[in-house]
Scaffold this motif. Structure first.
Motif, mmCIF file in Angstrom:
data_model
loop_
_atom_site.group_PDB
_atom_site.id
_atom_site.type_symbol
_atom_site.label_atom_id
_atom_site.label_comp_id
_atom_site.label_asym_id
_atom_site.label_seq_id
_atom_site.Cartn_x
_atom_site.Cartn_y
_atom_site.Cartn_z
ATOM 1 N N LEU A 122 0.852 -1.184 0.000
ATOM 2 C CA LEU A 122 0.000 0.000 0.000
ATOM 3 C C LEU A 122 0.889 1.236 0.000
ATOM 4 O O LEU A 122 1.834 1.319 0.797
ATOM 5 N N PRO A 123 0.643 2.204 -0.882
ATOM 6 C CA PRO A 123 1.421 3.444 -0.823
ATOM 7 C C PRO A 123 1.160 4.153 0.499
ATOM 8 O O PRO A 123 0.138 3.930 1.158
ATOM 9 N N GLY A 124 2.098 5.019 0.883
ATOM 10 C CA GLY A 124 2.051 5.664 2.196
ATOM 11 C C GLY A 124 0.696 6.220 2.618
ATOM 12 O O GLY A 124 0.189 5.882 3.704
ATOM 13 N N PRO A 125 0.064 7.058 1.800
ATOM 14 C CA PRO A 125 -1.226 7.623 2.221
ATOM 15 C C PRO A 125 -2.294 6.572 2.467
ATOM 16 O O PRO A 125 -3.085 6.694 3.413
ATOM 17 N N LEU A 126 -2.335 5.536 1.660
ATOM 18 C CA LEU A 126 -3.367 4.504 1.829
ATOM 19 C C LEU A 126 -3.032 3.556 2.969
ATOM 20 O O LEU A 126 -3.937 3.035 3.638
ATOM 21 N N SER A 135 -7.449 9.270 -14.964
ATOM 22 C CA SER A 135 -6.095 8.826 -15.294
ATOM 23 C C SER A 135 -5.097 9.924 -14.968
ATOM 24 O O SER A 135 -5.467 11.082 -14.733
ATOM 25 N N ASP A 136 -3.817 9.554 -14.961
ATOM 26 C CA ASP A 136 -2.737 10.491 -14.631
ATOM 27 C C ASP A 136 -3.002 11.194 -13.301
ATOM 28 O O ASP A 136 -2.685 12.362 -13.125
ATOM 29 N N THR A 137 -3.575 10.452 -12.380
ATOM 30 C CA THR A 137 -3.987 11.027 -11.101
ATOM 31 C C THR A 137 -3.455 10.168 -9.964
ATOM 32 O O THR A 137 -3.644 8.951 -9.953
ATOM 33 N N GLU A 138 -2.799 10.803 -9.009
ATOM 34 C CA GLU A 138 -2.158 10.090 -7.903
ATOM 35 C C GLU A 138 -2.782 10.508 -6.580
ATOM 36 O O GLU A 138 -3.138 11.677 -6.375
ATOM 37 N N VAL A 139 -2.935 9.542 -5.677
ATOM 38 C CA VAL A 139 -3.372 9.839 -4.321
ATOM 39 C C VAL A 139 -2.154 10.299 -3.527
ATOM 40 O O VAL A 139 -1.225 9.521 -3.302
ATOM 41 N N VAL A 140 -2.140 11.568 -3.129
ATOM 42 C CA VAL A 140 -0.976 12.119 -2.427
ATOM 43 C C VAL A 140 -1.224 12.287 -0.932
ATOM 44 O O VAL A 140 -0.280 12.485 -0.157
ATOM 45 N N ALA A 141 -2.476 12.216 -0.503
ATOM 46 C CA ALA A 141 -2.802 12.310 0.919
ATOM 47 C C ALA A 141 -4.179 11.707 1.125
ATOM 48 O O ALA A 141 -4.977 11.593 0.184
ATOM 49 N N ALA A 142 -4.459 11.289 2.341
ATOM 50 C CA ALA A 142 -5.758 10.685 2.640
ATOM 51 C C ALA A 142 -6.063 10.856 4.119
ATOM 52 O O ALA A 142 -5.164 10.840 4.960
ATOM 53 N N ARG A 143 -7.339 11.010 4.419
ATOM 54 C CA ARG A 143 -7.759 11.104 5.819
ATOM 55 C C ARG A 143 -9.165 10.535 5.960
ATOM 56 O O ARG A 143 -9.878 10.358 4.968
ATOM 57 N N TYR A 144 -9.545 10.263 7.201
ATOM 58 C CA TYR A 144 -10.887 9.750 7.489
ATOM 59 C C TYR A 144 -11.644 10.793 8.285
ATOM 60 O O TYR A 144 -11.138 11.356 9.258
ATOM 61 N N GLU A 145 -12.865 11.064 7.850
ATOM 62 C CA GLU A 145 -13.733 11.987 8.562
ATOM 63 C C GLU A 145 -14.924 11.210 9.104
ATOM 64 O O GLU A 145 -15.832 10.831 8.354
ATOM 65 N N PRO A 146 -14.939 10.915 10.415
ATOM 66 C CA PRO A 146 -16.062 10.154 10.978
ATOM 67 C C PRO A 146 -17.344 10.971 10.990
ATOM 68 O O PRO A 146 -17.309 12.203 11.050
ATOM 69 N N GLY A 170 -18.246 6.942 8.297
ATOM 70 C CA GLY A 170 -17.821 8.257 7.853
ATOM 71 C C GLY A 170 -17.366 8.221 6.411
ATOM 72 O O GLY A 170 -17.736 7.319 5.648
ATOM 73 N N GLU A 171 -16.540 9.198 6.041
ATOM 74 C CA GLU A 171 -16.051 9.297 4.669
ATOM 75 C C GLU A 171 -14.537 9.348 4.666
ATOM 76 O O GLU A 171 -13.902 9.880 5.584
ATOM 77 N N TYR A 172 -13.969 8.796 3.601
ATOM 78 C CA TYR A 172 -12.553 8.964 3.345
ATOM 79 C C TYR A 172 -12.380 10.131 2.376
ATOM 80 O O TYR A 172 -13.130 10.257 1.406
ATOM 81 N N VAL A 173 -11.415 10.953 2.662
ATOM 82 C CA VAL A 173 -11.126 12.089 1.789
ATOM 83 C C VAL A 173 -9.739 11.866 1.184
ATOM 84 O O VAL A 173 -8.727 11.885 1.900
ATOM 85 N N LEU A 174 -9.712 11.616 -0.115
ATOM 86 C CA LEU A 174 -8.464 11.394 -0.832
ATOM 87 C C LEU A 174 -8.052 12.682 -1.529
ATOM 88 O O LEU A 174 -8.853 13.278 -2.273
ATOM 89 N N THR A 175 -6.839 13.119 -1.294
ATOM 90 C CA THR A 175 -6.307 14.263 -2.024
ATOM 91 C C THR A 175 -5.635 13.753 -3.292
ATOM 92 O O THR A 175 -4.685 12.958 -3.227
ATOM 93 N N LEU A 176 -6.150 14.190 -4.427
ATOM 94 C CA LEU A 176 -5.670 13.720 -5.724
ATOM 95 C C LEU A 176 -4.862 14.808 -6.419
ATOM 96 O O LEU A 176 -5.236 15.986 -6.373
ATOM 97 N N ARG A 177 -3.774 14.395 -7.048
ATOM 98 C CA ARG A 177 -2.968 15.345 -7.822
ATOM 99 C C ARG A 177 -2.871 14.855 -9.253
ATOM 100 O O ARG A 177 -2.530 13.698 -9.511
#
Length: 482
Positions: free
Chosen positions: A173-177, A319-330, A342-349
């Motif tokens: 799993l990459p770091g954010p995930l 496509s051409d989109t990477e998950v660079v950060a992620a957090r959980y919002e209960p 809750g929801e997962y919030v993925l920051t995409l770049r």
């Protein structure tokens, strides 16, 4: 807990295999008829199982049936896929089907069929140490067995002239995930965050979450997306697919490209500097990490079918989109409870644009591949390492202990695209058995390609490149060792 050690295996085996996946299972099948190979294979599991979390109905393997355990080394072997079909009464149906590509579940069943017929496999053995007897040069393998009814935990020791590491790769799993999965575990109401290797056991929970995001670029990502897409609907669940690849690329399967899974190309790749191999390793992912072209088309046809007559298909493909950060919002709810989903919030770049955006979802499937490393049970200094701290696998698949330690299936960084290829496994196993026996039990093809890789007669460093050659027969030496 009481511990006992079983020294019944103090005889020196010619070969001990650690891990029983398809590669070492094929090695066991090829070693089975050889009178001069005393072998045993150890695995921590209680029986053979191949990618159980991705055993989707209708999914096929991506290589022809000839890429079975043995055929490319010995077409007459009783452990071939065709022998399995004949034994199970399915040879004629397979013939009439007119497809070279077995079902994934069928291939798994074939491997279990072969495993049931081999007497050299030892299940329930968790290898805890591989060391070396400096006096004799033998390798010593220690395995732990599950505690028996009386609570006694037993260990076994196996002495070996050669050891083959066939432990395979592990889900990555990459770091954010990875951080997101750890966070999800702390919230009982959170939706699943799983690697694709564990997809099927979590499929119902993923669909029930209402919104699933698949992250990944290859065949596994495509299969999971296609499976979830079938039932996606506004009143059911949505499914989104995020890949950092610039496009949803198919595996390249043209015939001259397939010649890269050859001894000649492996010789060429092995001779390249590490820096260049690293670049090529990334560039060549489409050769074995791409998506089946038929599946790409099927996904499009499914999207077209489901969107006909103006119907809404709750999905987005990025496509051409990477998950660079992620957090959980209960979702705390009115009563302050944190058990609600809750929801997962993925920051995409976006790679080309450099822009970022947030994407909300309630479950994540990470089809982000597998990684290999130095097994923790191998004694320090026993295995050769490269400048990046990885196992340094020689051209003949030896990786330390004076040529007595071998590696099968995890040498992509040194050998290129042939490492994970099921169709090349029998060739590699033939080379390993030649090392073990000092002869060539199975004919080893030196050249199979029409094309030439690089310039004839030279390597990048100016030294002449030569194909692998088997060791000289050493029967007398082997008799002394025994």
């Amino acid at each position: 807990m009481t511990r006992t050690t079983d020294r019944a295996h103090d005889r020196t085996y010619d070969l001990v295999g650690i891990g029983v996946g398809p590669f070492n299972l094929g090695l066991a099948a090829l070693a089975d008829p050889l009178d001069d190979v005393d072998a045993v294979f150890l695995d921590r599991r209680e029986g053979f199982s191949w990618h159980p979390g991705m055993m989707l109905e209708g999914a096929t393997i991506q290589v022809p049936f000839l890429a079975d355990l043995v055929t490319m080394a010995d077409p007459t072997s009783p452990y071939s896929f065709l022998a399995f079909l004949k034994d199970t009464g399915r040879l004629y149906p397979f013939y009439i089907r007119e497809s070279f590509y077995p079902l994934r579940a069928e291939y798994d069943e074939y491997c279990r069929w072969a495993a049931d017929r081999l007497t050299t496999l030892r299940w329930g053995r968790d290898v805890t140490a591989v060391g070396r007897d400096e006096e004799t040069g033998d390798l010593v393998v220690t395995a732990r067995l599950s505690a028996g009814p009386d609570g006694t935990a037993r260990t076994e020791t196996y002495r070996a002239r050669h050891v083959v590491l066939g432990v395979g790769t592990t889900p990555q799993l990459p770091g954010p995930l990875a951080a997101l999965a750890a966070e999800a575990a702390r919230h009982p109401g959170a939706g699943p965050v799983v690697h694709s290797a564990d997809y099927l056991p979590h499929r119902a929970a993923l669909a029930a979450s209402g919104a699933v995001t698949v992250v990944g670029s290859g065949q596994s990502a495509a299969e999971v997306y296609r499976d979830l897409l079938e039932d996606a609907a506004p009143d059911a669940h949505r499914v989104d697919w995020v890949t950092r690849s610039p496009r949803f690329f198919p595996m390249e399967y043209t015939k001259l490209t397939l010649e890269m899974t050859s001894p000649e190309y492996t010789d060429h790749y092995r001779a390249l500097p590490t820096e260049l191999r690293e670049i090529l390793g990334r560039e060549q992912r489409a050769l074995y990490k791409g998506i089946s072209g038929d599946l790409v088309d099927d996904i499009y046809d499914t999207l077209y079918r489901k969107s006909a007559l103006g119907r809404e298909v709750p999905t987005t493909l990025l496509s051409d989109t990477e998950v660079v950060a992620a957090r959980y919002e209960p979702d705390d709810g009115a009563d302050g409870s944190t058990d609600r989903a809750g929801e997962y919030v993925l920051t995409l770049r976006h790679g080309q644009l450099g822009t970022t955006a947030e994407h909300r979802t309630r479950a994540v499937v990470a089809a982000t591949g597998y990684g290999a490393g130095v097994p923790g049970f191998v004694a320090p200094g026993l295995v050769d390492l490269d400048e990046l701290g990885r196992v340094d696998v020689a051209r003949d698949y030896t990786a330390g202990a004076g040529g007595r330690l071998h590696v099968g299936g995890t040498e992509a960084h040194t050998h290129g695209v042939t490492a994970p290829d099921l169709g090349f496994a029998a060739w590699r196993n033939s080379v390993i058995l030649a090392q073990v026996t000092g002869r060539e039990p199975y004919a080893i093809e030196r050249r199979i390609a029409f094309q030439t890789f690089g310039l004839p007669g030279g390597r990048p460093d100016g030294e002449r490149s030569t194909p692998w050659s088997p060791p000289e027969p050493a029967a007398a030496e082997r008799e002394v060792a025994r």
